[in-house]
Scaffold this motif. Structure first.
Motif, PDB file in Angstrom:
ATOM      1  N   SER A  18      47.727  78.530  78.082  1.00  0.00           N
ATOM      2  CA  SER A  18      49.082  78.825  77.613  1.00  0.00           C
ATOM      3  C   SER A  18      50.080  77.979  78.398  1.00  0.00           C
ATOM      4  O   SER A  18      49.780  77.530  79.507  1.00  0.00           O
ATOM      5  CB  SER A  18      49.378  80.300  77.820  1.00  0.00           C
ATOM      6  N   GLN A  19      51.247  77.803  77.827  1.00  0.00           N
ATOM      7  CA  GLN A  19      52.268  77.006  78.512  1.00  0.00           C
ATOM      8  C   GLN A  19      52.591  77.582  79.891  1.00  0.00           C
ATOM      9  O   GLN A  19      52.807  76.854  80.852  1.00  0.00           O
ATOM     10  CB  GLN A  19      53.547  76.903  77.658  1.00  0.00           C
ATOM     11  N   ASP A  20      52.600  78.912  79.953  1.00  0.00           N
ATOM     12  CA  ASP A  20      52.854  79.585  81.234  1.00  0.00           C
ATOM     13  C   ASP A  20      51.885  79.118  82.307  1.00  0.00           C
ATOM     14  O   ASP A  20      52.266  78.769  83.418  1.00  0.00           O
ATOM     15  CB  ASP A  20      52.636  81.098  81.086  1.00  0.00           C
ATOM     16  N   LEU A  21      50.612  79.151  81.945  1.00  0.00           N
ATOM     17  CA  LEU A  21      49.587  78.779  82.923  1.00  0.00           C
ATOM     18  C   LEU A  21      49.681  77.298  83.276  1.00  0.00           C
ATOM     19  O   LEU A  21      49.565  76.913  84.435  1.00  0.00           O
ATOM     20  CB  LEU A  21      48.192  79.121  82.407  1.00  0.00           C
ATOM     21  N   VAL A  22      49.890  76.481  82.261  1.00  0.00           N
ATOM     22  CA  VAL A  22      50.006  75.037  82.509  1.00  0.00           C
ATOM     23  C   VAL A  22      51.125  74.790  83.513  1.00  0.00           C
ATOM     24  O   VAL A  22      50.964  74.063  84.494  1.00  0.00           O
ATOM     25  CB  VAL A  22      50.288  74.265  81.197  1.00  0.00           C
ATOM     26  N   GLU A  54      46.173  64.992  79.901  1.00  0.00           N
ATOM     27  CA  GLU A  54      46.707  64.250  81.043  1.00  0.00           C
ATOM     28  C   GLU A  54      45.802  64.436  82.266  1.00  0.00           C
ATOM     29  O   GLU A  54      45.564  63.498  83.039  1.00  0.00           O
ATOM     30  CB  GLU A  54      48.141  64.726  81.336  1.00  0.00           C
ATOM     31  N   CYS A  55      45.272  65.623  82.432  1.00  0.00           N
ATOM     32  CA  CYS A  55      44.388  65.877  83.576  1.00  0.00           C
ATOM     33  C   CYS A  55      43.135  65.017  83.498  1.00  0.00           C
ATOM     34  O   CYS A  55      42.677  64.463  84.492  1.00  0.00           O
ATOM     35  CB  CYS A  55      43.992  67.347  83.631  1.00  0.00           C
ATOM     36  N   TYR A  56      42.560  64.920  82.291  1.00  0.00           N
ATOM     37  CA  TYR A  56      41.382  64.071  82.138  1.00  0.00           C
ATOM     38  C   TYR A  56      41.723  62.623  82.496  1.00  0.00           C
ATOM     39  O   TYR A  56      40.963  61.934  83.163  1.00  0.00           O
ATOM     40  CB  TYR A  56      40.836  64.151  80.707  1.00  0.00           C
ATOM     41  N   ARG A  57      42.891  62.197  82.038  1.00  0.00           N
ATOM     42  CA  ARG A  57      43.301  60.824  82.366  1.00  0.00           C
ATOM     43  C   ARG A  57      43.449  60.646  83.871  1.00  0.00           C
ATOM     44  O   ARG A  57      43.022  59.652  84.439  1.00  0.00           O
ATOM     45  CB  ARG A  57      44.623  60.483  81.679  1.00  0.00           C
ATOM     46  N   GLN A  58      44.050  61.631  84.503  1.00  0.00           N
ATOM     47  CA  GLN A  58      44.270  61.518  85.941  1.00  0.00           C
ATOM     48  C   GLN A  58      42.954  61.522  86.720  1.00  0.00           C
ATOM     49  O   GLN A  58      42.817  60.866  87.744  1.00  0.00           O
ATOM     50  CB  GLN A  58      45.171  62.652  86.453  1.00  0.00           C
ATOM     51  N   LEU A  59      41.998  62.274  86.249  1.00  0.00           N
ATOM     52  CA  LEU A  59      40.727  62.300  86.971  1.00  0.00           C
ATOM     53  C   LEU A  59      39.997  60.965  86.880  1.00  0.00           C
ATOM     54  O   LEU A  59      39.336  60.542  87.819  1.00  0.00           O
ATOM     55  CB  LEU A  59      39.829  63.433  86.473  1.00  0.00           C
ATOM     56  N   LEU A  76      46.509  67.662  91.606  1.00  0.00           N
ATOM     57  CA  LEU A  76      46.983  68.614  90.594  1.00  0.00           C
ATOM     58  C   LEU A  76      45.997  68.708  89.435  1.00  0.00           C
ATOM     59  O   LEU A  76      45.647  69.796  88.973  1.00  0.00           O
ATOM     60  CB  LEU A  76      48.339  68.169  90.036  1.00  0.00           C
ATOM     61  N   ALA A  77      45.555  67.538  88.972  1.00  0.00           N
ATOM     62  CA  ALA A  77      44.666  67.507  87.815  1.00  0.00           C
ATOM     63  C   ALA A  77      43.327  68.156  88.148  1.00  0.00           C
ATOM     64  O   ALA A  77      42.773  68.924  87.358  1.00  0.00           O
ATOM     65  CB  ALA A  77      44.452  66.069  87.364  1.00  0.00           C
ATOM     66  N   THR A  78      42.798  67.863  89.334  1.00  0.00           N
ATOM     67  CA  THR A  78      41.514  68.431  89.724  1.00  0.00           C
ATOM     68  C   THR A  78      41.618  69.948  89.785  1.00  0.00           C
ATOM     69  O   THR A  78      40.768  70.669  89.276  1.00  0.00           O
ATOM     70  CB  THR A  78      41.100  67.902  91.112  1.00  0.00           C
ATOM     71  N   PHE A 122      40.343  75.172  87.698  1.00  0.00           N
ATOM     72  CA  PHE A 122      40.868  76.470  87.315  1.00  0.00           C
ATOM     73  C   PHE A 122      40.415  76.818  85.904  1.00  0.00           C
ATOM     74  O   PHE A 122      39.919  77.902  85.637  1.00  0.00           O
ATOM     75  CB  PHE A 122      42.402  76.453  87.384  1.00  0.00           C
ATOM     76  N   GLU A 123      40.584  75.845  85.021  1.00  0.00           N
ATOM     77  CA  GLU A 123      40.248  76.048  83.618  1.00  0.00           C
ATOM     78  C   GLU A 123      38.773  76.451  83.460  1.00  0.00           C
ATOM     79  O   GLU A 123      38.436  77.371  82.732  1.00  0.00           O
ATOM     80  CB  GLU A 123      40.534  74.719  82.928  1.00  0.00           C
TER      81      GLU A 123
END
Ligand code: ADP
Ligand code: MG
Length: 708
Positions: free
Chosen positions: A188-192, A202-207, A218-220, A225-226
């Motif tokens: 959810s946007q809240d969690l993001v 974006e997280c996949y890109r950052q990793l 942050l991405a890791t 968490f996910e």
């Protein structure tokens, strides 16, 4: 919905059928999604260079920039190697390769500038770099414009066929540039927002191509968490479903049996913790839902009484109860204890194990189906198909860690309305593991020992101090106490493990027994021996002699590990203690300290000890706290080994790790709980992304259905 990420890997530009097959076979990468989930295992900081002069073999890795010269092939066959010299402004260092020589000879360019990365090692007093990664400075400069360069795990075979870390990075890069790539948001946007604001894609890109350390962190964190969040969400959702949909027998009354036992036959006043847990169990069983409760209580905390009181509640409501133990010895002991405690009550308690004779078994099974047996105690023999109860209301499983999820599930089939389930374990499972494995169970903890117990004193002694140890045993025996001496012996279950040597172990045990019998001779002393290779009758006989106090010393293997209860035994000597795991040592120590006297645990070892062994022994000497010990054990061995891989039931994790990411796990669990509390059906549009992902996951795991 088979999406873009399910596309077979060979369709990626630059892959094709052959490399596709290689990726599948060597690295388990079959789809675009798999490639994206093949995360780098470390990053090289490309902005940081060492100079040749700084290099020493203490450094974990170095990155150098210099000119390669003097490329030479040396040696023959096994000794064949390629060397080259790398020179920068401060000096020269040797580079050496033992593999892939042919390819290197063809591609290394003499006199060119290279970027070299590797681990310094010392060889004949000089520092060199063996098997460094290297790249021409010109290509390196034209490469990805990230400072943190990902390093991917791969295999030798894949590397030899052109799929080394670099090549994998390039494929990932290609994939991330593919137009229309869509990694759907699943939080959810809240969690993001709470996790730092990076969307999933974006997280996949950052990793795979981090902008900088901050973004990488942050991405890791968000992806870990996910991973943990969805496991917890599934478990909690499962729990909710069981609560809502699976009916349970309603045990509304606490009646005559329970009260009569409590008032007239109970041998001692329950501890506060025992009372509290029984109350929790009572509440569960009275609520109309199936109970699924895990009781954790350190060895000696009195779980048997909790089991018995719970079973009496089932009986009071007209149902039968079963108690299942992991070993024959333990089942027998439960049977003896419980029969004794119930001897003045009008109840039929029976024992069923693998060695129950056929005729007795037949009559037992008939009586069970007619409801003439009230409490059935046994081993996993209880799970077999011919075992049918008239009305099974409660199953108590002792030492759960030996029963897998699938076995738990088999019990369910024994009745239409599933019995209540109480799982008891003395193996404290670290909180985080318990959360992941039994996240769908309610948990009670017996955190109080019966009164008058003194903590066991634990010492570590070297074999050279054996005489002093024996003298100490003599003193204790003179005070009327009994002693266990335990040897490592590989029991049948680990047969075939090439690292163990059962024949030698057996010899150690029998040699030990003889030595001890000489040191503690008849008629003044009596020594028993028990091990897993003996026949049942002899084993029973020897155990019984020790229990009755007819022998002073019991020489044994870990058959006595679980549950055996001889309150007069006050010394536990563990031979070759370095060969036991921590949880095993703790279990063994739990065999003493059951009476009011001061008890001792003596860990014997030779004087050569590895680091892990030292940590294990040191931990044992330092603490009696089972949970603390379990945490150390988890750090030493990792979750898979602690639980035994086959039955561990641990989910596959790509990024998160149950040892180092405990804080993230706690947050994920709490977040999953918050989401479900506010929106149990996940109907709130703000949770749509979460609901979508969960539905996908449940689809691929339909079998999980009713298991817990
Ligand atoms: P666990 O199964 O948790 O390791 P047990 O149920 O075998 O422990 O109990 C250990 C010992 O403590 C047994 O000898 C038992 O009779 C005794 N015991 C249990 N509860 C109490 C109590 N409330 N007061 C005194 N002794 C107790
Ligand atoms: Mg027990």
């Amino acid at each position: 919905m088979p999406g873009f990420l399910d596309t077979p890997i060979e369709y990626l530009k630059g892959v094709g059928p052959q490399r596709g097959e290689l990726l599948r076979a060597e690295l388990g990468i079959a789809t675009f999604g798999d490639l994206l989930q093949h995360f780098p295992f470390r990053y090289v900081d490309r902005s940081r260079f060492h100079t040749v002069r700084e290099v020493n073999e203490e450094l974990p890795s170095v990155q150098l920039r210099g000119v390669v010269t003097d490329i030479k092939t040396l040696g023959e066959k096994q000794g064949k190697r390629l060397t080259a010299k790398l020179t920068d402004a401060t000096g020269s260092i040797e580079l050496v390769w033992f593999k892939g020589i042919k390819w290197l000879v063809g591609s290394l360019k003499n006199g060119q500038e290279y970027i070299v990365y590797g681990k310094p090692s010392e060889f004949k007093g000089r520092v060199n770099l063996a098997h460094p990664e290297l790249e021409l400075a010109t290509t390196w400069e034209a490469g990805l414009d990230a400072t943190l360069q990902p390093v991917y795990s791969t295999t030798e075979k894949a590397t030899a066929k052109g799929l080394g870390s670099r090549a994998i990075g390039k494929l990932t890069h290609t994939l991330l540039l593919t137009p229309g790539l869509l990694i759907p948001e699943n939080l959810s946007q809240d969690l993001v927002h709470w996790l730092g604001g990076l969307g999933r894609e974006e997280c996949y890109r950052q990793l795979h191509a981090p902008k900088d350390q901050h973004h990488l962190d942050l991405a890791t964190r968000r992806l870990k968490f996910e991973e943990l969040f969805f496991i917890q969400l599934q478990l909690l959702k499962q729990k909710l479903l069981v609560q809502q949909e699976v009916k349970g027998h309603v045990f509304g009354t606490v009646g005559t049996l329970f009260n009569a036992f409590y008032k007239e036959h109970m041998p001692f006043e329950p501890t506060g913790a025992q009372k509290r847990v029984v109350k929790e169990v009572r509440k569960d069983m009275g609520g109309g839902r199936q109970m699924n409760r895990l009781v954790q209580g350190d060895v000696g905390s009195g779980k048997t009484l909790v089991a018995l009181l719970s079973m009496l509640i089932a009986l009071d409501n007209g149902f039968q109860a079963a108690l299942m133990a992991p070993t024959e010895i333990l089942a027998q002991q439960h049977f003896a204890t419980i029969s004794r405690m119930l001897k003045d009550m009008p109840l039929e308690v029976r024992l069923l194990t693998g060695s129950t004779k056929a005729a007795e078994r037949r009559s037992l099974l008939t009586a069970l189906e007619l409801g003439h047996i009230h409490i059935l105690i046994g081993t996993h023999a209880l799970l077999e198909d011919p075992v049918r109860f008239k009305d099974l209301g409660l199953v108590v499983i002792d030492e759960q860690h030996r029963f897998g999820v699938a076995q738990r599930a088999r019990l369910w089939r024994k009745n239409e309305v599933p019995p209540h389930v109480l799982v008891m374990t003395a193996t404290p499972i670290p909180r985080t593991l318990a959360m992941t494995l039994y996240g769908d169970l309610d948990v009670s903890v017996i955190d109080e020992l019966p009164p008058g117990r003194k903590p066991v004193k634990t010492v570590h002694r070297y074999d050279s101090a054996r005489n002093a140890v024996f003298a100490f045993l003599e003193e204790e025996i003179a005070k009327g106490r009994q002693v266990y001496i335990v040897y490592p012996l590989i029991e049948e279950s680990t047969k075939g493990d090439p690292t163990t040597n059962p024949a030698k172990d057996l010899k150690d045990l029998t040699d030990g027994f003889e030595a001890i019998s000489r040191r503690f001779p008849l008629p003044k002393y009596a020594v028993s021996i028990v091990h897993g290779r003996m026949d049942q009758a002899t084993k029973d006989y020897e155990m019984a002699r020790f229990k009755k106090g007819e022998t002073n010393i019991l020489v044994a293997t870990t058959v006595i590990e679980v549950g055996v209860d001889v309150p007069n035994a006050s010394v536990m000597v563990i031979e070759n203690a370095d060969r036991f795991g921590l949880s095993q040592l703790h279990q063994l120590r739990g065999r003493v300290g059951r009476g009011a006297e001061q008890s001792y645990c003596i860990l014997m070892t030779g004087d050569k000890l590895g680091n892990d062994a030292r940590t294990r022994l040191g931990t044992m000497v330092r603490t009696n706290d089972g949970f603390e010990i379990a945490e150390v054990d988890l750090r030493l061995r990792g979750p898979g080994d602690i639980l035994g891989t086959q039955q561990s039931g641990l989910p596959t994790l790509h990024l998160a790790d149950l040892v180092h990411d405990q804080d993230i796990l706690q947050q994920a669990r709490a977040a999953a709980q918050r989401v479900l509390d506010a929106d149990p059906e996940l109907r709130d549009p703000r949770n749509a992304a979460i609901a979508g992902e969960l539905a996908e996951r449940l689809k691929s795991q339909a079998v999980w259905g009713r298991i817990s």
